[in-house]
Structures are given as C-alpha cells and as structure tokens.
Design a protein around this motif. Structure first.
Motif, short mmCIF file in Angstrom:
data_model
loop_
_atom_site.label_atom_id
_atom_site.label_comp_id
_atom_site.label_asym_id
_atom_site.label_seq_id
_atom_site.Cartn_x
_atom_site.Cartn_y
_atom_site.Cartn_z
N ILE A 205 0.85 -1.19 0.00
CA ILE A 205 0.00 0.00 0.00
C ILE A 205 0.89 1.24 0.00
O ILE A 205 1.85 1.34 0.77
CB ILE A 205 -0.93 0.01 1.22
N TYR A 206 0.55 2.18 -0.87
CA TYR A 206 1.32 3.43 -0.95
C TYR A 206 0.64 4.51 -0.12
O TYR A 206 -0.53 4.82 -0.30
CB TYR A 206 1.44 3.91 -2.39
N LEU A 207 1.42 5.08 0.80
CA LEU A 207 1.00 6.26 1.56
C LEU A 207 2.14 7.25 1.52
O LEU A 207 3.27 6.93 1.94
CB LEU A 207 0.67 5.87 3.02
N ASN A 208 1.88 8.42 1.00
CA ASN A 208 2.93 9.45 0.88
C ASN A 208 3.60 9.67 2.23
O ASN A 208 2.94 9.94 3.23
CB ASN A 208 2.30 10.75 0.37
N ALA A 209 4.92 9.55 2.27
CA ALA A 209 5.66 9.67 3.52
C ALA A 209 6.15 11.08 3.79
O ALA A 209 6.82 11.32 4.79
CB ALA A 209 6.85 8.71 3.51
N THR A 210 5.80 12.05 2.93
CA THR A 210 6.22 13.44 3.12
C THR A 210 4.99 14.30 3.34
O THR A 210 4.07 14.30 2.52
CB THR A 210 6.99 13.96 1.89
N GLY A 211 4.97 15.03 4.43
CA GLY A 211 3.81 15.86 4.77
C GLY A 211 3.65 17.03 3.84
O GLY A 211 4.60 17.47 3.18
N ASN A 212 2.43 17.57 3.78
CA ASN A 212 2.20 18.75 2.95
C ASN A 212 2.80 20.00 3.59
O ASN A 212 3.01 21.00 2.94
CB ASN A 212 0.69 18.95 2.71
N ASN A 213 3.07 19.94 4.88
CA ASN A 213 3.72 21.02 5.62
C ASN A 213 4.82 20.39 6.47
O ASN A 213 4.72 20.33 7.70
CB ASN A 213 2.69 21.73 6.51
N PRO A 214 5.88 19.86 5.84
CA PRO A 214 6.82 18.99 6.56
C PRO A 214 7.58 19.67 7.68
O PRO A 214 8.09 18.99 8.57
CB PRO A 214 7.77 18.51 5.45
N GLN A 215 7.65 21.02 7.67
CA GLN A 215 8.32 21.67 8.79
C GLN A 215 7.49 21.60 10.07
O GLN A 215 8.00 21.82 11.16
CB GLN A 215 8.63 23.14 8.46
N ILE A 216 6.20 21.26 9.91
CA ILE A 216 5.32 21.09 11.07
C ILE A 216 5.04 19.61 11.30
O ILE A 216 5.23 19.09 12.41
CB ILE A 216 3.98 21.83 10.86
N HIS A 217 4.60 18.92 10.24
CA HIS A 217 4.31 17.49 10.31
C HIS A 217 5.11 16.78 9.22
O HIS A 217 4.78 16.92 8.03
CB HIS A 217 2.82 17.21 10.11
N PRO A 218 6.14 16.04 9.56
CA PRO A 218 6.97 15.40 8.54
C PRO A 218 6.20 14.49 7.59
O PRO A 218 6.57 14.36 6.43
CB PRO A 218 7.98 14.59 9.36
N GLN A 219 5.11 13.87 8.07
CA GLN A 219 4.41 12.89 7.22
C GLN A 219 2.94 13.21 6.96
O GLN A 219 2.41 12.90 5.91
CB GLN A 219 4.52 11.49 7.86
N TRP A 220 2.24 13.85 7.92
CA TRP A 220 0.78 14.00 7.83
C TRP A 220 0.37 14.84 6.62
O TRP A 220 0.92 15.90 6.33
CB TRP A 220 0.24 14.66 9.10
N GLN A 221 -0.63 14.32 5.91
CA GLN A 221 -1.30 15.05 4.85
C GLN A 221 -2.78 15.12 5.18
O GLN A 221 -3.33 14.24 5.85
CB GLN A 221 -1.10 14.33 3.51
N PRO A 222 -3.49 16.17 4.72
CA PRO A 222 -4.87 16.37 5.15
C PRO A 222 -5.88 15.37 4.63
O PRO A 222 -6.94 15.20 5.22
CB PRO A 222 -5.21 17.79 4.66
N GLU A 223 -5.60 14.70 3.51
CA GLU A 223 -6.51 13.67 3.00
C GLU A 223 -5.71 12.59 2.28
O GLU A 223 -4.74 12.89 1.60
CB GLU A 223 -7.55 14.24 2.01
N TYR A 224 -6.17 11.34 2.44
CA TYR A 224 -5.58 10.24 1.67
C TYR A 224 -6.56 9.85 0.56
O TYR A 224 -7.74 9.60 0.83
CB TYR A 224 -5.33 9.02 2.54
N PHE A 225 -6.04 9.76 -0.67
CA PHE A 225 -6.84 9.26 -1.79
C PHE A 225 -6.03 8.22 -2.55
O PHE A 225 -4.85 8.44 -2.87
CB PHE A 225 -7.23 10.40 -2.74
N GLY A 226 -6.67 7.09 -2.83
CA GLY A 226 -6.05 6.08 -3.67
C GLY A 226 -6.83 5.96 -4.98
O GLY A 226 -8.03 6.23 -5.02
#
Length: 582
Positions: free
Chosen positions: A255-276
């Motif tokens: 399963i692919y989950l982007n490992a780089t956050g949309n705001n990596p200086q705050i959250h290294p991994q978290w993104q606001p929505e997951y879509f496959g």
C-alpha cells in the motif's frame, strides 16, 4: 476558509517535532525512494476478479431453538492478501479468528436484537507498522513498542467501556494499555434498532494508518420479528455487504501512503486527505458479480479514509434506499444516485429485472477532496461490474410501502442548543491541524448532554471542505442546512472569540437553504457538513425506536467522542470528548 496557525500552537508543534523527528527519519528515507515506483493501474484489467463473499461470524448461539449470548475471539494479524489477479500480494493488517482465515475487510459479524455479543479483540500485530505514521499529531505511542489498537463499533449504542475510546488502546497480548483502557472483552448489548454498522480501529492519532492497513469490517444487527414481515431480499446470495474503499499500490504490491507531509516543517508525514486511485470492494479491485434478474439487497459502506462517493449505475438503474447508516427509513426512497461520505452507510434494493442491458457498471463521479477537488479519473470512477443473467427466476421478495416508523423527532422537546464550529488552521496556505470549537481533543470536555434527552446542535463549518460529522452513541436527524452570509466577517469574529453567540450567529445564518436529500431525512450517525453552512441537527441520547433510556449506564468513564470522519482530520485533531451526565 483558511486561518493562520496560533503562535502557542506553532510552538507546541515545533517542540514536539524536535523531540520526535528521529522516529521518522529512517522511515521517510526508506519510503521516499519508492515513491516513484507506483504500480501503473492501467496495467490492471478491470472486472476480472469475482466479488468475494465476506466470511460471516454469528454473534449468538442457538440452543434448543433459542438465541443465547455468545463470546467471540477476533484477532488482528499481519499477512499478505491479493487485491487483484495481476497485483502482487499486499502486506495488510487483517481481522479474523486466525491468521489463516483473516481477511480485509474482516468477517461480517451478524448479531441478533436483544442477544448480547461479547468480543475479545486480540492484537497479534508486529512490533512496527507497515505504513509511515507521524508522531507530531500526538498519536498513541507505547513506551515498550508495538502497534496500539482499539476497536470501535461505528453506529453501535453500548456502554462507554465497550465504545472503543481512542485512549483505550492495547498492544499485542495486552502487554501495554492506554490511559482509558478498562477490560479485555467488549460487550455489545444489541438493544438498539436493527441496522448496519462497521467495526474499525479507533486508536488516537493512528486511525488513518490502521484502517489503511485493513482494520475494518461490517456488523449487522437483525431483528427477525420486525424485519421478516417486510419480505425484503434475504439469503447469502441476495443480501450482502459492499464495503468500498480506495488504495494506491507500489510495484511490489504494498500500500502506498505518501511519507512526506504537505507542511513537513510542522508534520513530517501528515497530509490532510488520503486518496487512492484503485477502488476496492470486499477486498478486490474493480470486481464483478453475476446477478439474476431479480431484486438484490446491498448494504453499502464507504470505508475510505477521505474519499466521498456519488454512486450511480451506468445503465440508469435505480437504487431503492431502505436504510441510512444504522437505521431503517420510515419508507423506501427511489433515487438514481447515492452520495456517501466516509463511514456513511446506505442500505439499498436494486432490481436487476428492470435492466435493459446485460451489464451495468456501478460508477462514481464525486470530486476529491469534496466538493471542490479534482474530477474523477478512469480508474477511480469505476467501482464494480454487474453481469446480468438472462435467466428468469422466481422472486418472492418485495419492496414494501412502509418500513419502520419511529417515535417522532420533536424539536420542541430539546433541552438546549449547542454550537459546534469546525476550524482549519494553516501555515503557508497549507493545513497544519483542524479543531472543533477551537479546541484539541485532549482539552477538557465541553459537551455534556443528559442521558435520555434531546439537543439541537448547530454545526458551523468554517472550512472549505465538506466534513462528515460522526457522533458516538447519539443518533440525530438533520433539520436544515443554511449558508452563511458575510462569512469572512463572521469567521474573523469566530477566530477571535470562539463563541457563536458572542459573534451573533443569527445575523449570518441567513443565506440559502439546501434541502435534505429524501433518503437522508431519517435517523443518522454521520452527516456531511457543507462548507460555509450551518447545519442544524436534533440529537437524541436515548433509544430512537422506543424513546427509552439506555439499558446501560452511559455516564460511566471513559465517555464517548464526536469527530470528523475524514480519518486524516480526526487524527489531527478534529475530535472532541462527549460526556453523558445524569
């Protein structure tokens, strides 16, 4: 709407980031090298795998013709499963009685009204996760390692200690438990109205990755004396769940989950929505099902993290909706499309005898994120294919004119009105976290309804997203949806005051009203809160089918919660505690 991040919140995040960055460095480095190795979905042929029958587990025993309580043991296992004929086997976390029988989704639990079901959920997961996770969104982190889990029965009405509180987690063998964990066996009293539910992981800050890994399944509560006279389609072939979610995969099948956050200086991994891009039904990508020319009942669950689905048939077939979320409607509603946000459930009848074609594609056209995101692609616009047999068959099932009538929802009986405001905070035009009423999950409880009462909640969505609001324990009816006027002015006030009354909400909730869709006017436990709108709901904290008080003490600890059911939002931190009082 967009808001600047509070300075004190920024400081908290940066301190946490410094303290935990080392936990992510190795994982991010290891994951990013694979991010250009996504599986090319165009190489997968659609509609080549048969729709699986999910295994069924009965939550009751039959003794001398009588139904008796039953104890189940259901584990969580690491294994590999095939989501498509031509995709390599995928590492997953799966529910089942054993590793060999565990599936994604997990087995469908069938329970009987008034008969207690006891489940010991057993954690057999490995010491490390198969997906990247972000420690800066304050997830549960065991001191001694392992993957924390806890199971919530979504739509269930049962005691607080069996609700799956986000802090009631446990690791493998119950070696370590969360601060609100109480017991090894959950107790589902099954005294609510018959309907459809979903069980899934609900651990603090890791719900998004634990569900992506596979920890979800269906739960059906049947009431034979109420349902048998309806003469709806029955039997394993003609009454089946459709558990639908989306995933993306790497070339190796993982399963692919982007490992780089949309705001990596705050959250290294978290993104606001997951879509496959791959749409999965009952564990298969774009499956097929051969059906007879007769009526079928499908219990459709949107089990995606963040994707909204607007389902329709390519050949114009109708859905007849008989239930929404965990409750029957008062009467069937015929419609060409069904719009479900994450965790919403639609109970529908489809009559394939009315088809003018030999095949029908169940399709989707909801943009993502909803409502102003990207249009669907060839891959995520297709859900599954129905192959319609020419053979004529006997069908004694019917679609009754009336289903289940509940006691009326009387707004005048509500004891108070609450205002629930949804905020999104951003840095550099990119989200950092989401709050309800300007408060994180771990702030002291502010919603304390009395057991046996009804309340009006006015839910104010000050963001640009449609948020599916889910309330544990209480069911609700949607009364009206009203757009805000002069919304920027009102938003400025709310950002400063965090108080809808002080900001004179009545001066702004004066815009156009959007009618509630006919099949969503019944009792709900999730509803889509439109951006820039105030949605008024009537929430009942008693059984809706009898108006009686709960058969358990709902005031006990650890209480309940309410939250956005876009899992990435729930984890960071669009969730608040809900404490029932006497």
């Amino acid at each position: 709407m967009e808001f600047m991040l509070h300075r004190r919140t920024m400081t908290r995040f940066m301190l946490l980031l410094i303290a935990t960055m080392t936990l992510l460095v190795a994982g991010v480095k290891g994951a990013t090298k694979f991010e250009d190795r996504l599986f090319n979905l165009t190489k997968l042929e659609m509609f080549v795998d048969d729709l699986p029958h999910m295994p069924t587990v009965h939550g009751f025993n039959v003794v001398n013709g009588f139904l008796k309580p039953k104890s189940l043991q259901i584990g969580m296992f690491f294994k590999k499963l095939k989501f498509h004929r031509d995709l390599p086997a995928t590492p997953v976390f799966a529910y089942g009685a054993s590793e060999r029988t565990a599936t994604v989704p997990g087995p469908t639990i069938e329970a009987a009204y008034g008969v207690d079901t006891y489940v010991t959920w057993q954690n057999h997961l490995p010491s490390s996760h198969i997906l990247p996770w972000d420690p800066t969104i304050t997830p549960a982190i065991p001191k001694h390692g392992g993957i924390p889990t806890v199971v919530h029965l979504h739509g269930g009405i049962h005691e607080p200690t069996s609700d799956g509180n986000a802090d009631a987690w446990f690791t493998a063998g119950f070696k370590e438990t969360g601060p609100k964990w109480t017991k090894t066996t959950t107790h589902y009293v099954n005294k609510q109205q018959p309907g459809n539910m979903m069980y899934h992981d609900h651990v603090l800050g890791l719900t998004r990755v634990n569900l992506l890994a596979g920890l979800l399944g269906a739960y059906v509560l049947r009431h034979s004396s109420v349902e048998s006279p309806l003469r709806l389609p029955t039997g394993r072939e003609y009454d089946r769940p459709l558990i639908i979610f989306d995933r993306s995969f790497r070339r190796d099948g993982s399963i692919y989950l982007n490992a780089t956050g949309n705001n990596p200086q705050i959250h290294p991994q978290w993104q606001p929505e997951y879509f496959g891009d791959a749409i999965i039904v009952n564990g298969k990508i774009w499956p097929r099902l051969t059906v007879q020319r007769r009526k079928y009942r499908f219990r459709i669950i949107n089990a995606g993290n963040a994707r909204f689905f607007r389902f329709f048939f390519s050949n114009g077939l109708d859905f007849v909706v008989i239930g929404s979320d965990s409750a029957y409607l008062a009467k069937p509603v015929q419609t060409k499309s069904i719009f479900l946000s994450p965790s919403e459930i639609a109970d529908v009848i489809v009559d394939f005898s009315k088809s003018t074609t030999k095949t029908a594609i169940l399709a989707n056209n909801a943009p993502y994120p909803y409502p102003s995101g990207d249009p669907v692609t060839e891959e995520n616009s297709k859900v599954m294919k129905f192959i319609i047999s020419d053979e004529s068959v006997s069908d004694t099932s019917i679609i009754p004119k009336k289903l289940i009538e509940y006691p009326p929802a009387d707004v005048s009986s509500s004891v108070r009105t609450r205002y629930i405001a949804m905020f999104e905070y951003v840095l550099g035009n990119k989200p950092t976290h989401l709050y309800i009423n300007g408060l994180p999950y771990n702030a002291p409880v502010t919603e304390t309804p009395k057991a046996g009462t009804s309340e009006v909640w006015e839910v104010i969505n000050l963001t640009g997203d449609d948020h599916p609001l889910h309330i544990h324990l209480g069911l609700f009816k949607v009364l009206e949806q009203t757009s805000l006027v002069n919304s920027a002015e009102f938003t400025d006030c709310m950002t400063k005051e965090l108080d809808a009354v002080k900001c004179q909400i009545s001066k702004y909730a004066l815009g156009n009203k959007t009618a509630v869709t006919a099949h969503e006017r019944g009792w709900k436990n999730v509803f889509k809160m439109m951006p820039g709108h105030v949605t008024k709901i009537l929430v009942r904290f008693s059984y809706i089918h009898s108006n009686e008080s709960y058969s358990f003490d709902a005031t006990e600890e650890p209480g309940y919660v309410y939250h956005c059911h876009m899992l990435d939002h729930e984890d960071n931190m669009m969730m608040r505690p809900l404490k029932i009082v006497k």
